[in-house]
Design an enzyme around this catalytic site. Structure first.
Site, PDB file in Angstrom:
ATOM      1  CD  GLU A   1      -8.204 -13.481 -23.854  1.00 26.01           C
ATOM      2  OE1 GLU A   1      -6.987 -13.720 -23.677  1.00 26.01           O
ATOM      3  OE2 GLU A   1      -8.671 -12.434 -23.570  1.00 26.01           O
TER       4      GLU A   1
ATOM      5  CB  CYS B   1      -5.896  -1.671 -15.685  1.00 25.31           C
ATOM      6  SG  CYS B   1      -4.732  -2.572 -17.022  1.00 25.31           S
TER       7      CYS B   1
ATOM      8  CB  CYS C   1      -1.179   0.105   0.826  1.00 26.55           C
ATOM      9  SG  CYS C   1      -2.185  -1.358   1.190  1.00 26.55           S
TER      10      CYS C   1
END
Length: 400
Positions: free
Chosen positions: A283, A357, A66
């Site tokens: 895919e 992302c 984090c």
């Protein structure tokens, strides 16, 4: 010397003029320390920000998982939204950001742990920031409680399969009926050790176990909603984040009758879309394509689906192929979908549900779409990787 932090970088470091990077510092703070290269080492906060909070995790100071746990939730929310806004504005684009979806604590169902033997046993967790040491993850506030409870049994495996010189990797995914565990960097188990591993797996709700890329055993078919993911398959990190992304995709698709899902994975978005539309799945990974097809054949109440294994970086669907569909779902990896976007530009595809992302490559592809006549209707920011610098995007494009 003392320096003042002027902004927060994309990796979560405070940045002062120079630039000088200061780990775990916030804008407006005055920090003391010694500058080495472009980094302030051993920083001491002299004047803290009003947004600074006490990090709740007991191993925050040693764990590198984090990067912004020392900042208030409201600050992190604005920072992550700002990352997306800045990426779009850098391309001269408006940023119609509607909202931020932040996953709760203890909700990560997918994580990669590292394990290393010690003189007295083993340690399993995440690497410290820029270090080779590992911080224990059994008290982690990010992963699910069940996954955190698996850390202690993984220490036992590290002693069995690891060496004192190398680390063992544990890719863990928590599914509906147990854990999927893929181990790498381990010693090859003997036949007796393989039998012992299966007993260990059964005792710890590990329904599928792979070691160094080889399937050791499977107690049940791993399931996650309608998905039947193969070993180590990419899945959305949290159920909350997945639900937010799926809702955005569904909103964009609307009443589309025919949909193409590009970079479809094992069917995260295409299987739900098939409840209302015929879907063509594309895919690049054959195992993922096969998993999506198997899930469709075993599913109920789904429209017709077709499946294609195809490298969309080298061989994108061309405009004539895209013109057969009412809408597209596109969820590329971090590199974005530049080649596929080039074909979309010259197609008649009316709607695109985009998931990304990487704000930078998303903005690049969005700029091309907008210049070709698409409208960027809205953007939602999704924060599945709480307290990290990672951010995801769901967006809606359309044109008449």
């Amino acid at each position: 010397m003392s320096i003042t932090i002027t902004r927060l970088g994309h990796q979560g470091d405070g940045i002062a003029e120079g630039p000088v990077f200061v780990p775990r510092a916030l804008p407006g703070e005055i920090v003391d320390g010694t500058i080495q290269g472009d980094t302030l080492v051993k920083p001491k906060i002299v004047t803290p920000s009003e947004h600074r909070v006490k990090a709740p995790c007991p191993v925050y100071n040693t764990c590198g998982g984090c990067s912004v746990q020392h900042a208030s939730d409201s600050f992190v929310a604005e920072w992550k939204t700002g990352i997306v806004r800045a990426a779009l504005e850098a391309r001269g684009l408006d940023a119609p950001i509607r909202t931020l979806h932040t996953s709760p604590t203890r909700s990560r169902r997918r994580a990669k742990f590292s394990g290393k033997r010690t003189k007295t046993g083993a340690i399993v967790g995440f690497h410290g920031r820029g270090a080779t040491q590992i911080a224990d993850a059994d008290r982690c506030l990010v992963v699910t409680p069940s996954m955190a409870a698996l850390v202690d049994p993984l220490r036992e495996l590290t002693v069995r399969l690891g060496s004192r010189k190398a680390e063992v990797g544990f890719q863990v995914t928590e599914l509906e009926n147990g854990f999927d565990l893929a181990i790498d960097g381990a010693k090859t188990p003997t036949p007796q050790e393989t039998m012992d591993l299966m007993i260990w797996a059964r005792d710890n709700r590990v329904i599928r176990l792979s070691v160094n890329g080889e399937l050791i055993g499977q107690e049940a078919v791993p399931t996650l909603g309608p998905l039947l993911p193969p070993p180590g398959a990419f899945l959305q990190a949290t159920a909350h984040g997945e639900a937010a992304l799926m809702a955005c995709v569904s909103e964009t698709l609307g009443n589309a009758k025919t949909v193409v899902d590009l970079f479809a994975g094992c069917g995260t978005f295409s299987l739900p879309a098939a409840r209302k539309a015929d879907v063509h799945v594309v895919e690049g990974d054959r195992d993922l394509t096969a998993a999506a097809e198997t899930a469709w054949r075993q599913g109920q109440g789904l429209h017709h689906m077709t499946f294609e294994t195809r490298d969309l970086f080298r061989r994108p669907l061309i405009a004539d192929e895209l013109n057969r569909f009412d809408a597209a779902i596109i969820d590329p990896p971090r590199a974005g979908a530049e080649a596929q976007t080039a074909e979309i530009l010259i197609s008649t595809l009316p709607k695109i549900a985009a998931v990304s992302c990487n704000p930078v490559t998303f903005a690049r592809d969005a700029e091309a779409l907008i210049h070709a006549g698409y409208r960027l209707n809205w953007v939602d920011v999704v924060d599945q990787f709480r307290w990290s610098h990672h951010v995801e995007i769901a967006a809606s494009f359309s044109r008449d």
